[in-house]
Structures are given as C-alpha cells and as structure tokens.
Design a protein around this motif. Structure first.
Motif, PDB file in Angstrom:
ATOM      1  N   THR A  17       0.432 -33.514  -2.667  1.00 54.51           N
ATOM      2  CA  THR A  17       0.556 -32.930  -4.008  1.00 54.51           C
ATOM      3  C   THR A  17      -0.827 -32.777  -4.640  1.00 54.51           C
ATOM      4  OG1 THR A  17       2.775 -33.860  -4.268  1.00 54.51           O
ATOM      5  CG2 THR A  17       1.620 -33.278  -6.290  1.00 54.51           C
ATOM      6  N   GLU A  32       8.417 -33.745  -8.997  1.00 54.56           N
ATOM      7  CA  GLU A  32       8.131 -35.178  -8.888  1.00 54.56           C
ATOM      8  C   GLU A  32       9.255 -36.007  -9.516  1.00 54.56           C
ATOM      9  OE1 GLU A  32       4.765 -36.563  -7.603  1.00 54.56           O
ATOM     10  OE2 GLU A  32       5.466 -34.733  -6.654  1.00 54.56           O
ATOM     11  N   THR A  46       7.290 -36.577  -4.475  1.00 52.28           N
ATOM     12  CA  THR A  46       7.808 -35.216  -4.426  1.00 52.28           C
ATOM     13  C   THR A  46       9.206 -35.229  -3.819  1.00 52.28           C
ATOM     14  OG1 THR A  46       5.554 -34.457  -4.095  1.00 52.28           O
ATOM     15  CG2 THR A  46       7.303 -32.896  -3.553  1.00 52.28           C
ATOM     16  N   ASP A  50       6.288 -28.897  -3.264  1.00 50.94           N
ATOM     17  CA  ASP A  50       5.239 -28.437  -4.176  1.00 50.94           C
ATOM     18  C   ASP A  50       5.007 -26.979  -3.805  1.00 50.94           C
ATOM     19  OD1 ASP A  50       4.299 -31.037  -5.301  1.00 50.94           O
ATOM     20  OD2 ASP A  50       3.823 -31.427  -3.204  1.00 50.94           O
TER      21      ASP A  50
HETATM   22 MG   LIG Z   1       3.847 -35.255  -3.222  1.00 53.23          MG
END
Ligand SMILES: [Mg+2]
Ligand SMILES: Nc1nc2c(ncn2[C@@H]2O[C@H](COP(=O)(O)OP(=O)(O)O)[C@@H](O)[C@H]2O)c(=O)[nH]1
Length: 172
Positions: A17, A32, A46, A50
C-alpha cells in the motif's frame, strides 16, 4: 493502447500500500480495515485491493495492490490475468521471508506460469539478515527472470528503480 496493469504482491506489512501511495500521481483508492492485532505502527490492512496509476514514458501504468492475507487470495485470481508483471515486496525484517517468497511465487505462478517478477526486499534498515542469494535461488525455481533489489517502499526513487527494471524487461 495497451492496458498496462502492474500488480504488487507480498505479505501483510511488506509495503504494498505504501509503495502504491509513493508512486501515485493521484490519491490512491484503498480498502483498509483495522488489523486484529496491530503490527508496530501498522494498524490497518488492505481487504480488497489498492488501486492507482502513474504515467511513465508516455504510457499509463495501472497499479493494483493485492491483499496480503491468505484468506483474500481469491483477489489474485481476479487480478493476475493480463498483468504485465508483479512487484513482489518481501519484508526483510521478518524471519519468514524465505517462506513468504515461496508462498507468493508459488501461488502467483500457478495462476500464470509466465508472469514476470521484480522482487523488492523492504525494511532492511530495521534489521534482519536477508540473503539475496538465497532469495535468488528461490525465485529461479519459479520464474525465468526475477531481479531482486533491496528497496524502501516509502522512497519514490527506490521503488521507481524496481518498477523501471520490470518495465525494462517486460516493455509497455
Ligand atoms: Mg496494504
Ligand atoms: N523502516 C521501514 N519501513 C518501511 C519500509 N517500507 C515500508 N515501510 C513501512 O512499513 C509499513 C508497511 O505497511 P503497508 O504499506 O500497509 O503494507 P502492506 O500490508 O504490504 O500494504 C508502513 O508503515 C511503511 O511506512 C522500509 O523499507 N523500511
């Protein structure tokens, strides 16, 4: 125009991330959620993916971070097809780094045997004695070519260097 899709893989806390945030030209989309047990300063993880993008050499590269947790591994099935390659980030401060390398390379090459990798070992500044040679041997078992660098996911120049290596091998 090609759809240049680049994936970030690796275990929870390796810096996926962060790397996407570091490279992004826009505020990334992230999913998140709180971690059950915080890992140092890291309190979230996550849960889906992402996403962001950057422009490089006149092309747009779409960046997708895979969730690190095994229970979310189904996201790999969704995101791997058509990917340019994977930036595999491994946490150099964890003793499990070699097991992590095996697990991720095995899982991803099962989905696409010809997938290209660039491996970034993060957190070498905060301990751990990582043998890049040992990692090279593991990588060679799964992938034809997988350059390995020590990187810092928080540093644009560092993570971009890894990206440029993958792009140089794979092309856009
Ligand atoms: Mg992550
Ligand atoms: N000390 C150090 N911290 C790093 C490095 N790379 C990433 N981090 C930190 O490690 C954490 C990684 O978290 P995150 O990016 O959420 O990891 P993810 O689970 O792979 O998405 C963040 O707090 C980063 O600031 C590094 O090379 N050294």
């Amino acid at each position: 125009m090609n759809y240049n899709k680049l994936l970030f893989g690796g275990p929870v806390g390796a810096g996926k991330t962060t790397a996407i945030q570091t490279l992004s030209h826009e505020v990334p989309i992230s999913t998140e959620a709180p971690l059950d047990q915080s890992m140092g300063e890291k309190t979230t993880t996550t849960v889906a993916l992402d996403y962001s993008f950057l422009r490089m050499d006149g092309s747009i590269i779409h960046l997708y971070g895979l969730p690190g947790q095994d229970r979310l591994s189904f996201m790999r099935d969704i995101l791997v097809p058509g990917a340019l390659g994977v930036m595999l980030l491994l946490d150099g401060s964890r003793e499990t780094i070699y097991d992590d390398a095996h697990a991720w390379l095995s899982s991803l090459t099962t989905l696409d045997a010809n997938l290209m990798f660039a491996i970034g070992v993060t957190k070498t500044d905060i301990g751990g004695q990582v043998s890049l040679n040992e990692l090279r041997k593991i990588a060679a078992h799964y992938a034809k070519s997988a350059p390995i660098l020590s990187v810092d996911a928080r540093e644009e120049d560092s993570i971009k260097q890894l990206l440029r290596i993958l792009v140089a091998i794979r092309g856009l």
